[in-house]
Design a protein around this motif. Structure first.
Motif, PDB file in Angstrom:
ATOM      1  N   ALA A 136       1.007  -1.212   0.125  1.00 48.50           N
ATOM      2  CA  ALA A 136      -0.009  -0.039  -0.055  1.00 48.50           C
ATOM      3  C   ALA A 136       0.886   1.320   0.061  1.00 48.50           C
ATOM      4  O   ALA A 136       0.480   2.366  -0.716  1.00 48.50           O
ATOM      5  CB  ALA A 136      -0.907  -0.123   1.273  1.00 48.50           C
ATOM      6  N   HIS A 137       2.014   1.190   0.745  1.00 48.50           N
ATOM      7  CA  HIS A 137       2.874   2.434   0.814  1.00 48.50           C
ATOM      8  C   HIS A 137       3.521   2.883  -0.457  1.00 48.50           C
ATOM      9  O   HIS A 137       4.403   3.635  -0.664  1.00 48.50           O
ATOM     10  CB  HIS A 137       3.672   2.292   1.833  1.00 48.50           C
ATOM     11  CG  HIS A 137       4.866   1.248   1.910  1.00 48.50           C
ATOM     12  ND1 HIS A 137       4.481   0.124   2.498  1.00 48.50           N
ATOM     13  CD2 HIS A 137       6.023   1.265   1.461  1.00 48.50           C
ATOM     14  CE1 HIS A 137       5.534  -0.867   2.346  1.00 48.50           C
ATOM     15  NE2 HIS A 137       6.575   0.098   1.682  1.00 48.50           N
ATOM     16  N   TRP A 159      -6.808  10.881  -1.496  1.00 51.44           N
ATOM     17  CA  TRP A 159      -6.001   9.761  -1.090  1.00 51.44           C
ATOM     18  C   TRP A 159      -6.677   9.045   0.036  1.00 51.44           C
ATOM     19  O   TRP A 159      -6.330   7.923   0.120  1.00 51.44           O
ATOM     20  CB  TRP A 159      -4.616  10.483  -0.657  1.00 51.44           C
ATOM     21  CG  TRP A 159      -3.914  10.746  -1.866  1.00 51.44           C
ATOM     22  CD1 TRP A 159      -3.678  11.876  -2.052  1.00 51.44           C
ATOM     23  CD2 TRP A 159      -3.033   9.817  -2.691  1.00 51.44           C
ATOM     24  NE1 TRP A 159      -2.553  12.020  -3.279  1.00 51.44           N
ATOM     25  CE2 TRP A 159      -2.354  11.009  -3.715  1.00 51.44           C
ATOM     26  CE3 TRP A 159      -2.772   8.607  -2.726  1.00 51.44           C
ATOM     27  CZ2 TRP A 159      -1.558  10.341  -4.668  1.00 51.44           C
ATOM     28  CZ3 TRP A 159      -2.180   7.971  -3.891  1.00 51.44           C
ATOM     29  CH2 TRP A 159      -1.296   8.816  -4.748  1.00 51.44           C
ATOM     30  N   HIS A 160      -7.373   9.785   0.881  1.00 46.65           N
ATOM     31  CA  HIS A 160      -8.098   9.047   2.050  1.00 46.65           C
ATOM     32  C   HIS A 160      -8.997   8.260   1.706  1.00 46.65           C
ATOM     33  O   HIS A 160      -9.351   6.996   2.388  1.00 46.65           O
ATOM     34  CB  HIS A 160      -8.511  10.219   3.150  1.00 46.65           C
ATOM     35  CG  HIS A 160      -9.647  11.190   2.224  1.00 46.65           C
ATOM     36  ND1 HIS A 160      -9.267  12.197   1.553  1.00 46.65           N
ATOM     37  CD2 HIS A 160     -10.868  10.879   2.283  1.00 46.65           C
ATOM     38  CE1 HIS A 160     -10.470  12.595   1.033  1.00 46.65           C
ATOM     39  NE2 HIS A 160     -11.676  12.000   1.486  1.00 46.65           N
ATOM     40  N   ALA A 163      -7.417   5.104   0.531  1.00 46.36           N
ATOM     41  CA  ALA A 163      -6.707   4.376   1.693  1.00 46.36           C
ATOM     42  C   ALA A 163      -7.582   3.521   2.487  1.00 46.36           C
ATOM     43  O   ALA A 163      -7.501   2.370   2.886  1.00 46.36           O
ATOM     44  CB  ALA A 163      -5.927   5.050   2.505  1.00 46.36           C
ATOM     45  N   HIS A 169      -1.323   4.526   1.389  1.00 53.40           N
ATOM     46  CA  HIS A 169      -1.024   4.800   2.775  1.00 53.40           C
ATOM     47  C   HIS A 169      -1.189   6.103   3.267  1.00 53.40           C
ATOM     48  O   HIS A 169      -1.205   7.029   2.646  1.00 53.40           O
ATOM     49  CB  HIS A 169       0.773   4.650   3.062  1.00 53.40           C
ATOM     50  CG  HIS A 169       1.173   4.431   4.490  1.00 53.40           C
ATOM     51  ND1 HIS A 169       2.406   5.113   4.838  1.00 53.40           N
ATOM     52  CD2 HIS A 169       0.354   4.013   5.507  1.00 53.40           C
ATOM     53  CE1 HIS A 169       2.367   4.872   6.015  1.00 53.40           C
ATOM     54  NE2 HIS A 169       1.376   4.494   6.620  1.00 53.40           N
ATOM     55  N   TRP A 170      -1.969   5.970   4.669  1.00 53.20           N
ATOM     56  CA  TRP A 170      -2.528   7.358   4.855  1.00 53.20           C
ATOM     57  C   TRP A 170      -2.872   7.382   6.330  1.00 53.20           C
ATOM     58  O   TRP A 170      -2.961   6.059   6.958  1.00 53.20           O
ATOM     59  CB  TRP A 170      -4.052   7.556   4.425  1.00 53.20           C
ATOM     60  CG  TRP A 170      -4.765   8.604   4.565  1.00 53.20           C
ATOM     61  CD1 TRP A 170      -5.804   8.948   5.525  1.00 53.20           C
ATOM     62  CD2 TRP A 170      -4.689   9.914   4.144  1.00 53.20           C
ATOM     63  NE1 TRP A 170      -6.035  10.061   5.508  1.00 53.20           N
ATOM     64  CE2 TRP A 170      -5.442  10.920   4.623  1.00 53.20           C
ATOM     65  CE3 TRP A 170      -3.816  10.480   3.024  1.00 53.20           C
ATOM     66  CZ2 TRP A 170      -5.508  12.320   4.218  1.00 53.20           C
ATOM     67  CZ3 TRP A 170      -3.911  11.791   2.757  1.00 53.20           C
ATOM     68  CH2 TRP A 170      -4.735  12.718   3.404  1.00 53.20           C
TER      69      TRP A 170
END
Length: 260
Positions: A136-137, A159-160, A163, A169-170
Motif C-alpha cells: 500500500a505504501h 487519497w483518504h 486508503a 498509505h494514509w
C-alpha cells in the motif's frame, strides 16, 4: 483483433501506445504511480499518450465516467514518470505501473475528481496490487517521485478514500496549529532530522541540514499528498507530526535507510 490482451478484466478498451520499452534488468513492478493528464480534453490526452514521437505513455488511462483504457501491457516499461526517484531508485518507469487519470489539472482549472472515476481508480489499483504484490505504501503520486517538477494528481485527489479501500498509505493529518516551524533558509539539526525522516519514507531529498529550495519542494509535495489543508512548503507541527505518524505506521520493511 486486439494488439494485446488486457491485464485487467475491468479494462473497457485497448488503445495501444508505441511508446514503451523493456523494464531494466527484468525488474518486476512493485509500485503504482498516479498522474493526472493535465490537458484540456480526453482526445488530446489519449493522442499524446498513444502517438509515436511524444516519448510519453502510461499503462492505463481512467476516464471521468469510470471507463478504463489500457495503452501498454503491464510487463512493459511505459514512459510516464520521467526524471524521478523514490526510496533510492531512480528508474521509476522500470519498477512501476503508471496510471493517468483524466483531469485538466492546475493549468486548466483543476476540477474535482468524479466519484465514479475514483471508484474505477480504486478497483484498478486493487487488482494491480494483488497481481503485482504492490504494498500500500508504494502507491504514490507523480509529485511524490518528482517533487521539483510535478504537482499531480494534486491536492484535490482523495487519497483518504483510496486508503479506506486498501489502496495507498494514509493517516489522519495532524491539525494545523500555531507553533514553531522550519522554513526556507533555516540551518539546524532539526532540519537534518526532517530531511532524514522524509528520506526514510522514500522522498529524494538532500541530507544537508539546510532548509533549501529542494527541501521546500519535497515538503510541499508531502503536504500535497498527506496534509493538503495548507500547501506552503513550511514544516510546521502538523507536517512534522503527520510525517512521524506515517513512518510509525509503515510495515518494518517499508522504511528506507537514509544515507548521505
Amino acid at each position: 483483433m486486439r494488439a494485446f490482451e488486457p491485464d485487467s478484466s475491468i479494462v473497457s478498451d485497448i488503445i495501444p501506445s508505441p511508446n514503451y520499452g523493456e523494464r531494466s534488468k527484468a525488474r518486476q513492478p512493485d509500485m503504482i504511480v498516479l498522474h493526472y493528464t493535465g490537458m484540456p480534453d480526453v482526445e488530446g490526452a489519449l493522442a499524446r499518450l498513444c502517438t509515436a514521437g511524444t516519448d510519453v505513455s502510461a499503462h492505463y488511462v481512467v476516464l471521468e465516467d469510470g471507463r478504463i483504457v489500457q495503452c501498454v501491457p503491464e510487463t512493459r516499461r511505459a514512459w510516464h514518470a520521467g526524471v524521478s526517484s523514490w526510496a533510492g531508485e531512480d528508474d521509476i518507469n522500470s519498477c512501476s505501473i503508471g496510471i493517468e487519470i483524466i483531469n485538466r489539472g492546475h493549468d486548466w482549472g483543476y476540477p474535482e475528481y468524479p466519484l465514479r472515476q475514483i471508484a474505477a481508480v480504486i478497483a484498478l489499483c486493487r487488482g494491480i496490487m494483488l497481481r503485482r504484490k504492490v504494498p500500500a505504501h508504494r502507491v504514490l503520486g507523480h509529485s511524490d517521485v518528482a517533487p521539483a517538477r510535478k504537482k499531480d494528481p494534486g491536492e484535490k485527489f482523495p487519497w483518504h478514500s483510496l486508503a479506506n479501500s486498501g489502496v495507498g498509505h494514509w493517516v489522519t493529518p495532524a491539525p494545523v496549529v500555531r507553533g514553531e516551524t522550519l522554513m526556507l533558509g533555516t540551518i539546524s539539526d532539526e532540519v537534518l532530522s526532517l530531511q532524514q525522516a522524509l528520506a526514510r519514507y522514500g522522498y529524494g531529498v538532500p541530507l544537508t541540514g539546510k532548509y533549501d529550495a529542494a527541501t521546500m519542494e519535497v515538503v510541499t509535495a508531502f503536504q500535497r499528498h498527506f496534509r493538503p489543508a495548507r500547501l506552503d512548503g513550511v514544516a510546521d507541527h502538523s507536517t512534522l507530526s503527520t510525517l512521524q505518524a506515517l513512518l510509525a505506521s509503515l510495515p518494518a520493511e517499508g522504511t528506507t535507510v537514509a544515507s548521505k
